[in-house]
Write a protein that holds these residues in place. Sequence first.
Motif, PDB file in Angstrom:
ATOM      1  N   ARG A   1       0.844  -1.188   0.000  1.00  0.00           N
ATOM      2  CA  ARG A   1       0.000   0.000   0.000  1.00  0.00           C
ATOM      3  C   ARG A   1       0.885   1.245   0.000  1.00  0.00           C
ATOM      4  NH1 ARG A   1      -2.686  -3.728   3.193  1.00  0.00           N
ATOM      5  NH2 ARG A   1      -4.856  -4.048   2.638  1.00  0.00           N
ATOM      6  N   ILE A   2       0.333   2.334  -0.547  1.00  0.00           N
ATOM      7  CA  ILE A   2       1.054   3.597  -0.612  1.00  0.00           C
ATOM      8  C   ILE A   2       0.117   4.725  -0.206  1.00  0.00           C
ATOM      9  CG2 ILE A   2       0.544   3.947  -3.064  1.00  0.00           C
ATOM     10  CD1 ILE A   2       3.412   5.131  -3.313  1.00  0.00           C
ATOM     11  N   ALA A   3       0.665   5.746   0.458  1.00  0.00           N
ATOM     12  CA  ALA A   3      -0.101   6.943   0.818  1.00  0.00           C
ATOM     13  C   ALA A   3       0.826   8.146   0.752  1.00  0.00           C
ATOM     14  CB  ALA A   3      -0.697   6.810   2.216  1.00  0.00           C
ATOM     15  N   ASP A   4       0.304   9.249   0.268  1.00  0.00           N
ATOM     16  CA  ASP A   4       1.055  10.497   0.202  1.00  0.00           C
ATOM     17  C   ASP A   4       1.154  11.084   1.614  1.00  0.00           C
ATOM     18  OD1 ASP A   4       2.019  12.608  -1.954  1.00  0.00           O
ATOM     19  OD2 ASP A   4       1.007  13.721  -0.350  1.00  0.00           O
ATOM     20  N   LEU A   5       2.235  11.781   1.899  1.00  0.00           N
ATOM     21  CA  LEU A   5       2.433  12.389   3.219  1.00  0.00           C
ATOM     22  C   LEU A   5       2.259  13.910   3.157  1.00  0.00           C
ATOM     23  CD1 LEU A   5       5.486  10.287   4.454  1.00  0.00           C
ATOM     24  CD2 LEU A   5       3.112  10.128   5.242  1.00  0.00           C
ATOM     25  N   GLY A   6       1.351  14.381   2.303  1.00  0.00           N
ATOM     26  CA  GLY A   6       1.113  15.814   2.187  1.00  0.00           C
ATOM     27  C   GLY A   6       2.142  16.508   1.321  1.00  0.00           C
ATOM     28  N   SER A   7       2.685  15.799   0.360  1.00  0.00           N
ATOM     29  CA  SER A   7       3.725  16.361  -0.510  1.00  0.00           C
ATOM     30  C   SER A   7       3.167  17.504  -1.358  1.00  0.00           C
ATOM     31  CB  SER A   7       4.289  15.276  -1.427  1.00  0.00           C
ATOM     32  OG  SER A   7       3.301  14.848  -2.336  1.00  0.00           O
ATOM     33  N   LYS A   8       4.049  18.399  -1.749  1.00  0.00           N
ATOM     34  CA  LYS A   8       3.655  19.552  -2.568  1.00  0.00           C
ATOM     35  C   LYS A   8       3.212  19.123  -3.968  1.00  0.00           C
ATOM     36  CE  LYS A   8       5.458  23.844  -4.461  1.00  0.00           C
ATOM     37  NZ  LYS A   8       6.625  24.713  -4.570  1.00  0.00           N
TER      38      LYS A   8
ATOM     39  N   ARG B   1      -2.975   8.892 -11.607  1.00  0.00           N
ATOM     40  CA  ARG B   1      -4.050   9.438 -10.773  1.00  0.00           C
ATOM     41  C   ARG B   1      -3.466   9.887  -9.437  1.00  0.00           C
ATOM     42  NH1 ARG B   1      -7.633   7.913  -6.745  1.00  0.00           N
ATOM     43  NH2 ARG B   1      -6.797   5.811  -6.598  1.00  0.00           N
ATOM     44  N   ARG B   2      -3.660  11.167  -9.120  1.00  0.00           N
ATOM     45  CA  ARG B   2      -3.156  11.683  -7.847  1.00  0.00           C
ATOM     46  C   ARG B   2      -3.931  11.030  -6.714  1.00  0.00           C
ATOM     47  NH1 ARG B   2      -1.298  17.788  -6.685  1.00  0.00           N
ATOM     48  NH2 ARG B   2      -0.545  17.439  -4.569  1.00  0.00           N
ATOM     49  N   ILE B   3      -3.187  10.502  -5.716  1.00  0.00           N
ATOM     50  CA  ILE B   3      -3.852   9.730  -4.672  1.00  0.00           C
ATOM     51  C   ILE B   3      -4.157  10.533  -3.413  1.00  0.00           C
ATOM     52  CG2 ILE B   3      -2.938   7.552  -5.512  1.00  0.00           C
ATOM     53  CD1 ILE B   3      -0.965   7.625  -3.112  1.00  0.00           C
TER      54      ILE B   3
END
Length: 77
Positions: free
Chosen positions: A33-40, A48-50
């Motif tokens: 699984r992957i999740a963004d950490l609030g990146s710019k 697709r932006r997650i």
Amino acid sequence: MIVGRGKGCDIHLDDAAASRRHCVITTSEGTIRIADLGSKNGTYVNNRRIGKEVVRLQRGDVVTIGKSVLLLPREGS
């Protein structure tokens, strides 16, 4: 695993478009699984932006972080 351009990241990207702590990849019982950490600039799976949602990755998925591209190999590759 933390992915980004920061020195303390588990996966270090030499990519100015990646955040220092860009996203997190976790594994459990054979699932990735992957999740963004609030990146710019965002994390993209198959273009697709997650956002901060947790996304299950499948073989053959393309993950884009800044200008870096990560590919989960297909079965048998």
